[in-house]
Design a protein around this motif. Structure first.
Motif, PDB file in Angstrom:
ATOM      1  N   LYS A  22       0.841  -1.194   0.000  1.00  0.00           N
ATOM      2  CA  LYS A  22       0.000   0.000   0.000  1.00  0.00           C
ATOM      3  C   LYS A  22       0.878   1.247   0.000  1.00  0.00           C
ATOM      4  O   LYS A  22       1.850   1.328   0.765  1.00  0.00           O
ATOM      5  CB  LYS A  22      -0.914  -0.004   1.226  1.00  0.00           C
ATOM      6  CG  LYS A  22      -2.005   1.060   1.193  1.00  0.00           C
ATOM      7  CD  LYS A  22      -3.003   0.838   2.327  1.00  0.00           C
ATOM      8  CE  LYS A  22      -4.166   1.804   2.240  1.00  0.00           C
ATOM      9  NZ  LYS A  22      -5.190   1.557   3.287  1.00  0.00           N
ATOM     10  N   GLN A  48      -1.175   6.607   1.737  1.00  0.00           N
ATOM     11  CA  GLN A  48      -2.527   6.125   2.044  1.00  0.00           C
ATOM     12  C   GLN A  48      -2.608   5.352   3.367  1.00  0.00           C
ATOM     13  O   GLN A  48      -3.671   4.862   3.730  1.00  0.00           O
ATOM     14  CB  GLN A  48      -3.019   5.229   0.900  1.00  0.00           C
ATOM     15  CG  GLN A  48      -3.103   5.927  -0.444  1.00  0.00           C
ATOM     16  CD  GLN A  48      -3.461   4.962  -1.554  1.00  0.00           C
ATOM     17  OE1 GLN A  48      -4.024   3.886  -1.323  1.00  0.00           O
ATOM     18  NE2 GLN A  48      -3.157   5.343  -2.800  1.00  0.00           N
ATOM     19  N   ASN A  90       0.471  11.489   8.418  1.00  0.00           N
ATOM     20  CA  ASN A  90      -0.836  11.039   7.938  1.00  0.00           C
ATOM     21  C   ASN A  90      -1.847  11.049   9.074  1.00  0.00           C
ATOM     22  O   ASN A  90      -1.487  11.124  10.249  1.00  0.00           O
ATOM     23  CB  ASN A  90      -0.729   9.631   7.346  1.00  0.00           C
ATOM     24  CG  ASN A  90      -0.004   9.622   6.012  1.00  0.00           C
ATOM     25  OD1 ASN A  90       0.357  10.672   5.475  1.00  0.00           O
ATOM     26  ND2 ASN A  90       0.212   8.442   5.457  1.00  0.00           N
TER      27      ASN A  90
END
Length: 500
Positions: free
Chosen positions: A144, A148, A163
């Motif tokens: 991934k 994200q 994040n």
């Protein structure tokens, strides 16, 4: 299915005999060698096919061996600690020299507390995690994109990017995780794990995460796991117990290493009732709020010993640290534990806010009154990220240059105008002497080992280590607590241990 990165999850050999890994609430090199299981790393190890969980210190894997092992992997997940961080940064430099393409993530409380400083300390670190990291590192291993992945921080164009936080796992998600003991069976040797007051060999894992208690000194609820108490289902826990009994038939007990196992009465009773037909011994962490009915159910279900943080015998100190327990609760709890036959290992701390020479004496007398099976007496240690650390720093009582020596051993780093480090260390020595050199207590410990050769050997080794440590502490006190020693600073990150 896309390729999964070949992943190594590591408790690094930060120092010789260092117990600073993914289950240790007080990362340090132990004077009496002991190790907790790397439970936090075991879950992502189960989520990543083909991974390996390497717990270096208990398995006596040194720097050179670690570097050699790391050559075979594409992704390294390293659990670091504040005490071991500088050493770990030096280690990954050597690892990257041997395996330049390796991706490296640092996980654990240190990166959670200071993600910017952690990342900027070394270009070899690709990202750090904040909070629970089970799925963060597993998602990365599965390909991934890092942009994200929730709960990570990383560098981009010379700046640190944070994040969004990752939501905590609750019952359904916790039940869906692989069992920690599956990773133990695959990668660890349970005989390598030894804690003096637990039967050997033992196996430990969690049935919950988080702790609603507000103790100012406790690291995990204020960092990685949080204060929200989240449970695995009873049936899920029972299944892991059954698996563990099958995997390790020579194991002598299971230790439930939750921050606090007995927070909710109905759950503790239900678990104990389902444990009873399995006929195994177990121990756990506990708070002293449980009443007789609950304790009796736990004893009937195989409970052997509780680890209980009594901390102090002074009511005001207990209020100062937001313990949420009183000396009266402790007295009733101990009385009922003795009634039902559950042993207690009591933890006490010298040097908490409000400590004086008089309160030290009060706590020693209180401990003797409670008469736990065994005790541990620690100097107050303010770990970064805790309320105690912030308050001690603000009031000028925190000696930040003395978190640990260059071998990873904890050093006293809180000092008050009215109570010196040497006086507090002297209190620790006197505490142990007055408690353990009582004939009935010495006999209580020795008689447990009379008919068991393995336990006799363990008792001898631990007693020898304890007496050596006692002599070193007495020498340190006589020198006024200021004997020169190399230090590991906090929050700075100077040169680390002699692992070059």
């Amino acid at each position: 299915m896309p390729d999964v990165m070949k992943t190594l999850l590591m408790n690094p050999p930060s120092f010789e005999n260092f117990d600073g890994g993914a289950s240790s609430r007080w990362p340090a090199t132990r004077e009496i060698e002991s190790y907790w299981y790397p439970v936090w790393l075991a879950y992502p190890a189960g989520l990543i096919p083909g991974s390996r969980l390497l717990d270096a210190s208990p398995h006596k894997v040194n720097w050179q061996q670690t570097i050699e092992i790391s050559k075979d992997y594409e992704f390294l997940v390293l659990y670091t600690s504040t005490v071991g961080f500088a050493s770990d940064v030096k280690l990954i430099r050597k690892i990257k020299e041997s395996n330049p393409g390796l991706k490296i993530a640092f996980v654990g409380p240190h990166g959670h507390i200071k993600p910017d400083e952690t990342l900027m300390a070394s270009e070899d670190i690709d990202f750090v995690t904040r909070g629970e990291f089970d799925h963060s590192v597993a998602e990365y291993a599965h390909g991934k994109p890092i942009e994200q992945i929730m709960g990570v921080s990383y560098r981009k164009e010379g700046k640190v990017v944070h994040n969004a936080p990752r939501p905590q796992l609750h019952t359904a998600e916790l039940d869906a995780l692989p069992f920690a003991t599956d990773a133990y069976k695959r990668d660890l040797t349970i005989e390598k794990y030894n804690v003096p007051f637990l039967l050997h060999p033992f196996v430990s894992f969690y049935t919950t995460r988080g702790c609603p208690a507000l103790c100012t000194f406790c690291m995990w609820p204020q960092t990685v796991s949080g204060h929200a108490w989240r449970t695995r289902s009873v049936d899920n826990v029972v299944q892991e117990v059954k698996n563990t009994l099958e995997y390790f038939p020579h194991m002598k007990e299971i230790f439930f290493d939750d921050d606090t196992f007995n927070i909710r009465k109905d759950r503790a009773i239900e678990l104990s009732q389902k444990f009873k037909p399995l006929k195994f011994q177990w121990s756990c962490t506990a708070r002293c709020h449980s009443k007789y009915e609950e304790l009796k159910a736990m004893a009937d279900g195989g409970a052997r010993l509780f680890i209980v943080g009594f901390e102090s015998g002074d009511p005001q100190i207990l209020k100062n640290i937001k313990k949420g327990a009183t000396v009266e609760m402790a007295r009733e709890f101990m009385k009922n534990c003795k009634k039902v036959g559950i042993k207690v290992h009591g933890d006490f701390i010298i040097g908490l806010p409000g400590e004086t020479k008089e309160t030290i004496n009060k706590t020693i007398d209180f401990a003797k009154e409670l008469d736990c099976e065994t005790i541990q007496v620690s100097l107050a240690h303010a770990m970064p990220g805790t309320e105690l650390y912030d308050s001690m720093a603000k009031e000028g009582f925190l000696k930040v240059e003395a978190l640990a020596d260059s071998g990873g051993h904890q050093l006293p780093h809180i000092e008050y105008p009215h109570l010196s480090k040497a006086e507090m260390m002297g209190g620790v020595n006197r505490f142990y002497d007055e408690y353990y050199f009582r004939p009935r207590v010495a006999w209580r410990i020795v008689k447990e080992a009379l008919w068991d050769g393995h336990e006799r050997k363990r008792l001898y080794e631990e007693a020898t280590s304890f007496l050596k440590l006692r002599a070193e502490r007495l020498k340190w006190v006589r020198q006024g607590g200021d004997a020169p020693k190399p230090m590991i600073s906090v929050p700075e990150t100077p040169s680390a241990s002699g692992n070059d």
